[in-house]
Design an enzyme around this catalytic site. Sequence first.
Site, PDB file in Angstrom:
ATOM      1  N   GLY A  59      -0.600  -2.526   6.278  1.00 43.29           N
ATOM      2  CA  GLY A  59      -0.456  -3.824   6.940  1.00 43.29           C
ATOM      3  C   GLY A  59      -1.632  -4.723   6.582  1.00 43.29           C
ATOM      4  N   GLY A  85      -5.064  -5.666   6.412  1.00 43.00           N
ATOM      5  CA  GLY A  85      -6.305  -4.913   6.561  1.00 43.00           C
ATOM      6  C   GLY A  85      -7.257  -5.508   7.580  1.00 43.00           C
ATOM      7  CB  THR A 118      -0.876  -0.010   1.278  1.00 41.72           C
ATOM      8  OG1 THR A 118      -1.903  -0.984   1.129  1.00 41.72           O
ATOM      9  CG2 THR A 118      -1.528   1.326   1.569  1.00 41.72           C
TER      10      THR A 118
HETATM   11  N1  ASP Z   1      -3.754  -2.709   4.155  1.00 43.55           N
HETATM   12  C1  ASP Z   1      -3.780  -3.209   2.813  1.00 43.55           C
HETATM   13  C2  ASP Z   1      -4.899  -4.191   2.652  1.00 43.55           C
HETATM   14  O1  ASP Z   1      -5.189  -4.929   3.573  1.00 43.55           O
HETATM   15  C3  ASP Z   1      -2.498  -3.841   2.423  1.00 43.55           C
HETATM   16  C4  ASP Z   1      -1.229  -3.150   2.910  1.00 43.55           C
HETATM   17  O2  ASP Z   1      -1.296  -2.123   3.545  1.00 43.55           O
HETATM   18  O3  ASP Z   1      -0.147  -3.654   2.638  1.00 43.55           O
HETATM   19  O4  ASP Z   1      -5.462  -4.272   1.595  1.00 43.55           O
END
Ligand code: ASP
Length: 313
Positions: A233, A235, A181
């Site tokens: 992270g 989600g 992300t």
């Molecule tokens: N938080 C994002 C999700 O769960 C992924 C990430 O932040 O790496 O889609």
Amino acid sequence: MGKIVPIGQIAIVVHAGAGEDTEFILKHIPEYEKGLSDAVGAGYSILKKGGSALDAVEAAIVSLEDNKIFNAGRGSALTAAGNVEMCASIMDGKNKKAGAVAIVNNIRNPISFAHELLKSTGLMYMGGIEAVETAKDLGIKTEPDSYFVTDHQWKAFEKERAKKTNKGKIFEKYLKRLHGTVGAVALDVEGNLAAGTSTGGTEYCQPGRIGDSSIIGVGTYADNKTAAVSCTGDGEFLITEVMAYNIAATVKYKGCTIQEAIDHVILEKNEDKTGDMGAIGIDSDGNIGISFNSERMHRAWRTREDFGVKIYK
Ligand code: ASP
């Protein structure tokens, strides 16, 4: 009462995901560092000219979305159906207005679409096919499917598809997925805070899955009286912790700095969690905060006095 930020102080922090280390990351460290530095520079040059925190956040995230090495915009992860589903959100700390989009495709810069919803419509949160049509009506730039799919993400998709464990219904076989992300938080010369987050989601996920990144209060939150926060992270962990708001509320109720608040929520309150969690923030005193519980979090920051780019602890 909110604290008064010294007029003239400006700051920007960007992240490009917290999670485990991979061979691909290790092989491409200079490209990641350059991408982070370009993004923080794009936002900082707007702040330096007296531009708004909101525009700086959008510019930094557009730079990361356009860079195919990051999992957002071009270079987004592919779902188990082999397509791209992107999510993004942005929030203005001055008036607590927000814009958010979920599961969109063909939008070159989902963060710009979210920003346009905030600026020129009464809509706050849109998703799916009709959202893409609305984006086109608003003059948001689109690209063909092929623009978004990179060699790296295609190989990752094929590798997952070849695994026996991933045959059948993905939601029954939900394993720890690689994810990524991007996000940014900024403070402008007028003392306004803003935050934004954009993602291609998790690799080989169930089509239709929505993580935290497009959810206001979870992936993104900004309030001039407390802080601007962007999270990354797993989600599924961040959503139930209402992570971005939780961090901003900690600044307010504990009366602490953003660094103390992020450390408290991620490293102490959620010490028992197995999921990856990371956050960046700026508080209403103009302090910067960065923390994560994973092996790495791609990040960069710039103030009038300081500049840095880091991936590991
Ligand atoms: N938080 C994002 C999700 O769960 C992924 C990430 O932040 O790496 O889609």
